[in-house]
Design an enzyme around this catalytic site. Sequence first.
Site, mmCIF file in Angstrom:
data_model
loop_
_atom_site.group_PDB
_atom_site.id
_atom_site.type_symbol
_atom_site.label_atom_id
_atom_site.label_comp_id
_atom_site.label_asym_id
_atom_site.label_seq_id
_atom_site.Cartn_x
_atom_site.Cartn_y
_atom_site.Cartn_z
ATOM 1 N N ASP A 138 14.877 -0.994 0.594
ATOM 2 C CA ASP A 138 15.710 -1.197 1.771
ATOM 3 C C ASP A 138 16.729 -2.295 1.427
ATOM 4 O O ASP A 138 17.756 -2.013 0.810
ATOM 5 C CB ASP A 138 14.745 -1.572 2.910
ATOM 6 C CG ASP A 138 15.393 -1.673 4.268
ATOM 7 O OD1 ASP A 138 16.452 -1.090 4.468
ATOM 8 O OD2 ASP A 138 14.824 -2.358 5.148
ATOM 9 N N PHE A 178 14.262 3.890 10.211
ATOM 10 C CA PHE A 178 12.900 3.512 9.848
ATOM 11 C C PHE A 178 12.070 4.779 9.713
ATOM 12 O O PHE A 178 12.007 5.592 10.626
ATOM 13 C CB PHE A 178 12.286 2.574 10.884
ATOM 14 C CG PHE A 178 11.025 1.932 10.404
ATOM 15 C CD1 PHE A 178 11.053 0.788 9.613
ATOM 16 C CD2 PHE A 178 9.796 2.496 10.706
ATOM 17 C CE1 PHE A 178 9.882 0.208 9.148
ATOM 18 C CE2 PHE A 178 8.611 1.921 10.240
ATOM 19 C CZ PHE A 178 8.663 0.782 9.462
ATOM 20 N N VAL A 179 11.433 4.939 8.562
ATOM 21 C CA VAL A 179 10.683 6.170 8.292
ATOM 22 C C VAL A 179 9.201 5.886 8.044
ATOM 23 O O VAL A 179 8.831 4.781 7.642
ATOM 24 C CB VAL A 179 11.279 6.940 7.085
ATOM 25 C CG1 VAL A 179 12.658 7.470 7.414
ATOM 26 C CG2 VAL A 179 11.313 6.071 5.826
ATOM 27 N N LYS A 187 0.818 -1.191 0.000
ATOM 28 C CA LYS A 187 0.000 0.000 0.000
ATOM 29 C C LYS A 187 0.861 1.254 0.000
ATOM 30 O O LYS A 187 0.384 2.350 -0.287
ATOM 31 C CB LYS A 187 -0.869 0.030 1.267
ATOM 32 C CG LYS A 187 -1.773 -1.160 1.464
ATOM 33 C CD LYS A 187 -2.404 -1.047 2.884
ATOM 34 C CE LYS A 187 -3.141 -2.292 3.267
ATOM 35 N NZ LYS A 187 -3.624 -2.242 4.659
ATOM 36 N N GLY A 188 2.098 1.103 0.357
ATOM 37 C CA GLY A 188 2.970 2.246 0.640
ATOM 38 C C GLY A 188 3.193 3.212 -0.504
ATOM 39 O O GLY A 188 3.484 4.385 -0.287
ATOM 40 N N LYS A 243 17.379 3.345 0.622
ATOM 41 C CA LYS A 243 18.346 3.120 1.714
ATOM 42 C C LYS A 243 19.469 2.233 1.170
ATOM 43 O O LYS A 243 19.453 1.013 1.341
ATOM 44 C CB LYS A 243 17.663 2.388 2.876
ATOM 45 C CG LYS A 243 16.668 3.185 3.664
ATOM 46 C CD LYS A 243 16.309 2.368 4.908
ATOM 47 C CE LYS A 243 14.981 2.731 5.475
ATOM 48 N NZ LYS A 243 14.542 1.791 6.533
ATOM 49 N N ARG A 273 0.344 6.799 7.360
ATOM 50 C CA ARG A 273 0.417 6.822 5.891
ATOM 51 C C ARG A 273 -0.023 8.167 5.320
ATOM 52 O O ARG A 273 0.390 8.558 4.247
ATOM 53 C CB ARG A 273 -0.484 5.734 5.293
ATOM 54 C CG ARG A 273 -0.009 4.310 5.541
ATOM 55 C CD ARG A 273 -0.788 3.356 4.634
ATOM 56 N NE ARG A 273 -0.671 1.962 5.034
ATOM 57 C CZ ARG A 273 0.332 1.150 4.695
ATOM 58 N NH1 ARG A 273 1.317 1.609 3.950
ATOM 59 N NH2 ARG A 273 0.346 -0.107 5.074
ATOM 60 N N ASP A 280 3.988 3.308 6.473
ATOM 61 C CA ASP A 280 3.307 3.132 7.770
ATOM 62 C C ASP A 280 4.206 2.515 8.832
ATOM 63 O O ASP A 280 5.275 1.963 8.540
ATOM 64 C CB ASP A 280 2.102 2.207 7.589
ATOM 65 C CG ASP A 280 2.530 0.740 7.484
ATOM 66 O OD1 ASP A 280 3.427 0.446 6.672
ATOM 67 O OD2 ASP A 280 1.993 -0.097 8.223
ATOM 68 N N GLU A 331 7.705 2.268 -6.506
ATOM 69 C CA GLU A 331 7.984 1.800 -5.140
ATOM 70 C C GLU A 331 8.135 2.986 -4.195
ATOM 71 O O GLU A 331 8.716 4.013 -4.563
ATOM 72 C CB GLU A 331 9.304 1.017 -5.126
ATOM 73 C CG GLU A 331 9.173 -0.430 -5.557
ATOM 74 C CD GLU A 331 8.781 -1.349 -4.403
ATOM 75 O OE1 GLU A 331 8.228 -0.858 -3.399
ATOM 76 O OE2 GLU A 331 9.029 -2.557 -4.520
HETATM 77 P P1 5GP Z 1 13.080 -4.438 1.195
HETATM 78 O O1 5GP Z 1 13.932 -4.689 2.423
HETATM 79 O O2 5GP Z 1 12.613 -5.739 0.621
HETATM 80 O O3 5GP Z 1 13.788 -3.562 0.208
HETATM 81 O O4 5GP Z 1 11.833 -3.639 1.693
HETATM 82 C C1 5GP Z 1 10.706 -4.320 2.111
HETATM 83 C C2 5GP Z 1 9.599 -3.433 2.509
HETATM 84 O O5 5GP Z 1 9.849 -3.035 3.837
HETATM 85 C C3 5GP Z 1 9.372 -2.118 1.764
HETATM 86 O O6 5GP Z 1 8.645 -2.272 0.581
HETATM 87 C C4 5GP Z 1 8.579 -1.368 2.797
HETATM 88 O O7 5GP Z 1 7.239 -1.776 2.744
HETATM 89 C C5 5GP Z 1 9.213 -1.848 4.081
HETATM 90 N N1 5GP Z 1 10.189 -0.873 4.577
HETATM 91 C C6 5GP Z 1 11.520 -0.867 4.429
HETATM 92 N N2 5GP Z 1 12.074 0.197 5.053
HETATM 93 C C7 5GP Z 1 11.037 0.883 5.587
HETATM 94 C C8 5GP Z 1 10.938 2.078 6.365
HETATM 95 O O8 5GP Z 1 11.911 2.770 6.692
HETATM 96 N N3 5GP Z 1 9.679 2.456 6.723
HETATM 97 C C9 5GP Z 1 8.549 1.736 6.403
HETATM 98 N N4 5GP Z 1 7.388 2.216 6.824
HETATM 99 N N5 5GP Z 1 8.617 0.614 5.693
HETATM 100 C C10 5GP Z 1 9.840 0.190 5.285
#
Ligand code: 5GP
Length: 174
Positions: free
Chosen positions: A102, A151-152, A42-43, A130, A164, A158, A98
């Site tokens: 992360d 973490f943001v 949803k982000g 990141k 959100r 969210d 996206e």
């Molecule tokens: P990935 O580690 O696979 O790149 O990220 C996975 C998911 O973790 C992202 O799509 C997002 O939904 C969530 N995520 C990663 N970092 C953050 C953050 O700093 N804040 C939030 N709210 N979600 C995050």
Amino acid sequence: MKLGRELVSADAIQRRVREMAAEISRDYARVDQPLILLPVLKGSVCFATDLSRHLEVPVNFDYVAVSSYGSGTESSGHVQLLKDLTMDVAGRDVLMVEDIIDTGLTTAFLFEHVQRHRPASLKLSVLLNKEERRIKPVPIAYKGFDIPNQFVVGYGLDYNELYRNLTAVHVLEP
Ligand code: 5GP
């Protein structure tokens, strides 16, 4: 956990989103069929909506959703598709949208999944990156901001489904 300092202001987001939309509009000016925007639920909804409003090329929307098992502020790396494509993307230009990358595990999984449907082209736009946390490399075509390993929340992102609707991106604090 509580809402901490503002990391990216609403003004900075809007400015950068307009710049990204201008670049995307230039790059896709000559495609014959509408560009398919593919926000990841949803982000990415806030970002995709604002971005689309500044695009000067015809677009279609489709949506995908994934769960990356685990709760709180750590992604687990086990990605599961919760909602698949509904449009036939074969031979079409697709732009995945996206909110944040992360470790890269979620995006890499989705990118490979969409690629299997044989789009004419597949590119990736992301608002927040990141880089420090990357495990799996992903090809980012349009990037909003590089941010530190914190973490943001806000602007679609969210914490336990909260925050959100904020117009800026904030750090979450213990
Ligand atoms: P990935 O580690 O696979 O790149 O990220 C996975 C998911 O973790 C992202 O799509 C997002 O939904 C969530 N995520 C990663 N970092 C953050 C953050 O700093 N804040 C939030 N709210 N979600 C995050």
